[in-house]
Scaffold this active site. Structure first.
Site, PDB file in Angstrom:
ATOM      1  N   CYS A 136      -1.061   6.065   9.172  1.00 11.10           N
ATOM      2  CA  CYS A 136      -1.385   4.704   8.739  1.00 11.10           C
ATOM      3  C   CYS A 136      -2.597   4.796   7.830  1.00 11.10           C
ATOM      4  O   CYS A 136      -2.750   5.775   7.096  1.00 11.10           O
ATOM      5  CB  CYS A 136      -1.640   3.797   9.941  1.00 11.10           C
ATOM      6  SG  CYS A 136      -3.021   4.324  10.980  1.00 11.10           S
TER       7      CYS A 136
ATOM      8  N   ARG B  88       0.839  -1.197   0.000  1.00  8.34           N
ATOM      9  CA  ARG B  88       0.000   0.000   0.000  1.00  8.34           C
ATOM     10  C   ARG B  88       0.875   1.248   0.000  1.00  8.34           C
ATOM     11  O   ARG B  88       0.547   2.247  -0.646  1.00  8.34           O
ATOM     12  CB  ARG B  88      -0.929  -0.012   1.218  1.00  8.34           C
ATOM     13  CG  ARG B  88      -1.972  -1.115   1.172  1.00  8.34           C
ATOM     14  CD  ARG B  88      -2.670  -1.287   2.511  1.00  8.34           C
ATOM     15  NE  ARG B  88      -3.402  -0.094   2.901  1.00  8.34           N
ATOM     16  CZ  ARG B  88      -3.974   0.057   4.101  1.00  8.34           C
ATOM     17  NH1 ARG B  88      -3.877  -0.914   5.008  1.00  8.34           N
ATOM     18  NH2 ARG B  88      -4.632   1.155   4.390  1.00  8.34           N
TER      19      ARG B  88
END
Length: 289
Positions: A240, A181
């Site tokens: 995050c 990601r």
């Protein structure tokens, strides 16, 4: 630096021996992504550490914004945890299912709201179960307490501040998302969101900080952060996917004595969903400033 463990974690054996003491509160702060195929509330009802109360990240949050589980106001936080029978002076032990996934987020929240004796259960509920330790399904009820919140708002970063950090490089950015990601080679789990990372960010995947649900040694944590390009002598902002696992990096930093850190609450849910924010792909360039 020796191989000692973080002062913010407690073992299952320690907790088992402390259960029932009047100044101790155990908190189940489990939270999962859809891909985990686990229901935190259902698991709590089926069996939890004896005396544990349930902390729901999506309930104890600021619902006036469209982002998930955003930091609540001090008044809301104090009211909700007070109903759970938790005071700011209690010893608070927090756990999640995996060990170091969502428990650090609750640990961070309690600390920025004024609690100081806050710890995470090493190994989490999965480790507790694996050790054959007792569970209970009954939901405990404690007398309500007044939680005196002392909110340290300076530890929370908003979008505009994050823009300034990215453009100025005033703080290092440590991103807890998985490498795919971060680099942009794998899609985000949330629809309509770009993958990649903020310019200048360093990748410290949350899974690298623990093994078998237990936080790694201080020596290992230092090596992981430094290998990722994080200079422990400089300020850090953690991020995050939605502000949950960023707190695991925060816990690792604090364990190493690094206190000049903040958390970007909107994290990638906010940054990656906008069209007016800079996103880069590929591995981080480890260039010293």
């Amino acid at each position: 630096m020796s191989n000692e463990t973080s002062r913010f974690v407690v073992s299952a054996d320690w907790l088992r021996n402390e259960l029932g003491k009047p100044d101790l509160r155990v908190v189940d702060a489990s939270y999962y992504l859809p891909a985990h195929a686990r229901d935190a509330n259902a698991e709590y009802k089926a069996g939890h550490v004896p005396g544990a109360v349930r902390f729901d990240h999506d309930k104890i949050a600021d619902h006036s914004v469209p982002l998930p589980h955003t930091v609540p106001s001090p008044d809301l936080f104090a009211a909700e945890v007070g109903k759970l029978g938790i005071g700011a002076d209690d010893r608070i032990v927090i756990y999640d299912g995996f060990g170091f996934w969502s428990a650090p987020r609750a640990w961070w929240l309690f600390r920025i709201m004024g609690a100081r004796n806050v710890f995470v259960l090493d190994g989490g509920l999965d480790g507790w179960k694996a050790a054959g330790l007792p569970l209970e399904a009954e939901v405990p009820h404690y007398d309500a307490k007044i939680f005196k919140a002392d909110f340290d708002q300076g530890r929370v970063v908003d979008l505009e501040t994050m823009r300034d950090i990215v453009s100025s490089g005033a703080m290092q950015i440590a991103d807890a998302r998985a490498a795919g990601r971060f680099t942009g080679t794998e899609p985000e789990p949330r629809a309509g969101m770009r993958s990649g990372h903020m310019p200048g960010a360093r990748n410290v995947p949350v899974g690298s900080l623990s093994e078998g649900g237990k936080l790694k040694s201080l020596t290992e944590l230092r090596q992981i952060l430094e290998t990722a390009g994080v200079d422990l002598s400089r300020p850090v902002v953690t991020s995050c996917g939605s502000g949950v696992t960023a707190a695991a990096i925060t816990l690792a930093l604090e364990s190493l004595g690094h206190t000049d850190n903040k958390l970007y609450d909107g994290s990638w849910s906010e940054w990656g969903s906008r069209q007016d924010t800079s996103v880069v792909t590929g591995a981080a360039e480890l260039v010293k400033k």
